[in-house]
Structures are given as structure tokens and as C-alpha cells.
Write a protein that holds these residues in place. Structure first.
Motif, PDB file in Angstrom:
ATOM      1  N   ILE A  35       0.854  -1.192   0.000  1.00  0.00           N
ATOM      2  CA  ILE A  35       0.000   0.000   0.000  1.00  0.00           C
ATOM      3  C   ILE A  35       0.895   1.250   0.000  1.00  0.00           C
ATOM      4  N   LYS A  36       2.072   1.134  -0.530  1.00  0.00           N
ATOM      5  CA  LYS A  36       3.064   2.220  -0.516  1.00  0.00           C
ATOM      6  C   LYS A  36       2.575   3.440  -1.299  1.00  0.00           C
ATOM      7  N   GLU A  37       2.980   4.616  -0.812  1.00  0.00           N
ATOM      8  CA  GLU A  37       2.674   5.897  -1.451  1.00  0.00           C
ATOM      9  C   GLU A  37       1.174   6.094  -1.670  1.00  0.00           C
ATOM     10  N   SER A  38       0.403   5.745  -0.658  1.00  0.00           N
ATOM     11  CA  SER A  38      -1.052   5.863  -0.704  1.00  0.00           C
ATOM     12  C   SER A  38      -1.515   6.937   0.265  1.00  0.00           C
ATOM     13  N   GLY A  39      -2.819   7.203   0.265  1.00  0.00           N
ATOM     14  CA  GLY A  39      -3.350   8.181   1.186  1.00  0.00           C
ATOM     15  C   GLY A  39      -4.829   8.016   1.425  1.00  0.00           C
ATOM     16  N   ASN A  40      -5.251   8.480   2.596  1.00  0.00           N
ATOM     17  CA  ASN A  40      -6.652   8.403   2.997  1.00  0.00           C
ATOM     18  C   ASN A  40      -7.156   6.963   2.932  1.00  0.00           C
ATOM     19  N   ILE A  41      -6.458   6.090   3.665  1.00  0.00           N
ATOM     20  CA  ILE A  41      -6.775   4.663   3.690  1.00  0.00           C
ATOM     21  C   ILE A  41      -7.318   4.299   5.064  1.00  0.00           C
ATOM     22  N   GLU A  42      -8.386   3.530   5.098  1.00  0.00           N
ATOM     23  CA  GLU A  42      -8.919   2.946   6.323  1.00  0.00           C
ATOM     24  C   GLU A  42      -8.854   1.438   6.171  1.00  0.00           C
ATOM     25  N   ALA A  43      -8.280   0.762   7.157  1.00  0.00           N
ATOM     26  CA  ALA A  43      -8.176  -0.697   7.125  1.00  0.00           C
ATOM     27  C   ALA A  43      -8.777  -1.257   8.412  1.00  0.00           C
ATOM     28  N   TYR A  44      -9.721  -2.167   8.264  1.00  0.00           N
ATOM     29  CA  TYR A  44     -10.411  -2.765   9.405  1.00  0.00           C
ATOM     30  C   TYR A  44     -10.285  -4.283   9.345  1.00  0.00           C
ATOM     31  N   ASP A  45      -9.845  -4.882  10.442  1.00  0.00           N
ATOM     32  CA  ASP A  45      -9.753  -6.332  10.578  1.00  0.00           C
ATOM     33  C   ASP A  45      -8.980  -6.955   9.419  1.00  0.00           C
ATOM     34  N   CYS A  46      -7.828  -6.381   9.123  1.00  0.00           N
ATOM     35  CA  CYS A  46      -6.979  -6.867   8.035  1.00  0.00           C
ATOM     36  C   CYS A  46      -5.745  -7.552   8.613  1.00  0.00           C
ATOM     37  N   THR A  47      -5.106  -8.388   7.800  1.00  0.00           N
ATOM     38  CA  THR A  47      -3.870  -9.047   8.175  1.00  0.00           C
ATOM     39  C   THR A  47      -2.794  -8.648   7.167  1.00  0.00           C
ATOM     40  N   PHE A  48      -1.656  -8.198   7.697  1.00  0.00           N
ATOM     41  CA  PHE A  48      -0.554  -7.763   6.854  1.00  0.00           C
ATOM     42  C   PHE A  48       0.648  -8.655   7.107  1.00  0.00           C
TER      43      PHE A  48
END
Length: 124
Positions: A35-48
């Protein structure tokens, strides 16, 4: 706002330069700069699981997410981010636990060195 729900991604930069998006129940498998060089991101219940997840990301929220030990250096060079009730793991696999704030001296083996980042792993 783009909604991405119940998806899995892997490899290099699958969501690179993504803006104005909400991720729910998304898994980012091993790879780099997802998700590099991104903006205005919301992440819910995710696995990285991949490296450099939110590198150079501006204005993001990760809530109830899991950053595996393989997701090292996930927040470097990011600004105005917030982690709420997330699980962060060191390279050894040990959980960081309850963190209310960070400084900017963490090493690449943790997950930090970001500006304006708030971490609240507690309830609420």
C-alpha cells in the motif's frame, strides 16, 4: 471512497498508490510495498504479512488489524496514521503489547519511524 472487502493480495505493490479506500477483512500476503505511497486509507480487521505495507502513506487508519513479524518496517516514512487495537509483532514473533505512543528512534525490526503516528492497542 473505494471499498475492498474479503480479498487477498500478494506479490509486489498490489495496492500501490491507492487513495481514498476502505479495506475490510483484507489479507496482504508476503511481498513488498503493498500500500506504498497511498493516502486516505482505512483498514479494518486486516492481516498484513508483507514488508513495507504503509510506507510513505499519508492519512491512514488501521483498526483491529494484525501486522505479522514478516510485515517489518510497515510504517516507515508515513504521516498522520493511527493504529487502534492492532497486533504488532517483532521479528521474533513476540507481541509488542499495549502501546499508547512511540518515539521516532525505533529500528527497522519494529514497525515505526513515522511522523504523527498514534498507536492505541487498548480497548476503546
Amino acid at each position: 471512497m473505494v471499498e475492498i472487502k474479503d480479498k487477498e493480495f500478494g506479490g509486489e505493490r498490489p495496492l500501490y498508490a491507492l487513495h481514498d479506500a476502505r479495506l475490510e477483512h483484507v489479507t496482504i500476503h508476503v511481498g513488498e510495498s503493498s500500500i506504498k505511497e497511498s493516502g486516505n486509507i482505512e483498514a479494518y480487521d486486516c492481516t498484513f504479512q508483507g514488508k513495507y505495507v504503509f510506507w510513505e502513506c499519508r492519512n491512514f487508519l488501521a483498526q483491529d488489524c494484525r501486522f505479522d513479524a514478516s510485515a517489518r518496517s510497515s510504517l516507515w516514512y508515513s504521516e498522520n496514521g493511527r493504529l487502534v487495537r492492532c497486533q504488532l509483532f517483532l521479528q521474533s514473533g513476540v507481541a509488542l503489547g499495549q502501546i499508547i505512543g512511540i518515539d521516532h528512534t525505533d529500528t527497522a525490526d519494529t514497525h515505526c519511524a513515522a511522523q504523527g503516528l498514534q498507536i492505541d492497542l487498548g480497548a476503546g
